[in-house]
Design an enzyme around this catalytic site. Structure first.
Site, PDB file in Angstrom:
ATOM      1  N   GLU A  49     -34.892 -38.729  21.388  1.00  0.00           N
ATOM      2  CA  GLU A  49     -35.096 -38.644  19.948  1.00  0.00           C
ATOM      3  C   GLU A  49     -36.554 -38.269  19.678  1.00  0.00           C
ATOM      4  OE1 GLU A  49     -34.203 -42.395  18.194  1.00  0.00           O
ATOM      5  OE2 GLU A  49     -32.230 -42.553  19.141  1.00  0.00           O
ATOM      6  N   GLU A  60     -39.668 -48.612  10.076  1.00  0.00           N
ATOM      7  CA  GLU A  60     -40.476 -48.719  11.295  1.00  0.00           C
ATOM      8  C   GLU A  60     -41.453 -49.888  11.265  1.00  0.00           C
ATOM      9  OE1 GLU A  60     -39.171 -46.832  13.252  1.00  0.00           O
ATOM     10  OE2 GLU A  60     -38.507 -45.062  12.168  1.00  0.00           O
TER      11      GLU A  60
END
EC number: 4.2.1.20
Length: 265
Positions: A49, A60
């Site tokens: 990814e 995140e």
């Protein structure tokens, strides 16, 4: 056949689980990212990814947030990331996915974005801020260009898990814990119950991510699923070694692969 399908089929045939790694594109620059991806490829990553840096990455934790900021400060753009994918396609046929936020696709233009995914060799996209109920925003145009929009399912999905699993493509991204990405020393999720909700409805592989920090956790997690995703721990290695990160990343990813395979070397 999409490379994602082919790779999971290959792993199943070989009797092993897929190792999926994540790295923020452009941290510290795209040339380093290219060498880092190829190093992870050689080390045994099955799918990779590429994180598209974004100014407000809500899913995140601090490790990837800081990597995103460094990449943006270095001038990383989506166009440049597509160019990177084109260069990588000259040297690897491993599945490559982009992980990015919905606003990045909208600003770029959906048709333009997925057209370039197809042209450059992107196999799938992961959009962590797109709820299942809004999947039609991109799934149609993605499929028209042969790109999988990977769906996420979490321990809090409960009865929605059946809906999310139905019609999903590539693999189901099973979020190990509530909250943001980041390395964890342990998990409070009851994985038997979590995967018990998903397995009756999943016709594609399941991969678990968020918080897996090393070989032991990767080995433990693979008992429940078809693939293990390691992100923040990879980004941390890249951050610690900067422009010289390719070698240490090879070693780290190799340790993950050997841990999952039960290698005692």
């Amino acid at each position: 056949m999409n490379r994602i399908d082919a790779k999971f089929a290959e792993c199943k045939e070989q009797g092993r689980k897929a190792l999926i790694t994540f790295i923020t594109a452009g941290d510290p620059n795209l040339s380093v990212t290219q060498e880092a991806v190829l190093a992870m490829d050689r080390a045994g990553a099955d799918l990779i990814e590429l994180g598209v840096p974004f100014s407000d990455p809500v899913a995140e934790g601090p490790v990837i947030q800081e990597a995103s900021q460094r990449a943006l400060a270095a001038g990383t753009t989506l166009v440049a990331i597509f160019d990177l994918v084109k260069r990588l396609r000259e040297r690897t046929q491993k599945p490559l996915l982009l992980m990015l936020y919905l606003n990045s696709i909208y600003r770029f233009g959906k048709e333009r974005f997925f057209s370039l995914c197809e042209q450059c060799g992107v196999d799938g996209v992961i959009v962590p801020d797109m709820p299942y109920e809004e999947k039609d925003e991109i799934e149609g145009v993605a499929e028209a260009h042969g790109v999988y929009s990977i769906r996420l399912v979490a321990p809090t999905s409960h009865e929605r898990a059946a809906k999310i699993a139905k019609g999903a493509k590539g693999f189901l991204y099973c979020v190990s814990s509530t909250g943001v990405t980041g390395m964890r020393s342990g998990f409070s999720t009851d994985f038997d119950a979590f995967f018990g909700q998903i397995r009756p409805y999943a016709t594609i592989p399941c991969a678990v991510g968020f918080g897996i920090s090393g070989p032991e956790q990767a080995k433990e997690m693979q008992r429940y699923c078809d693939g293990v995703i390691v992100g923040s721990a990879v980004v941390k290695v890249a951050a610690e070694h900067g422009e010289s990160c390719a070698g240490p990343l090879y070693d780290f990813v190799r340790s993950l692969r050997e841990g999952m395979d039960g290698d005692t070397k």
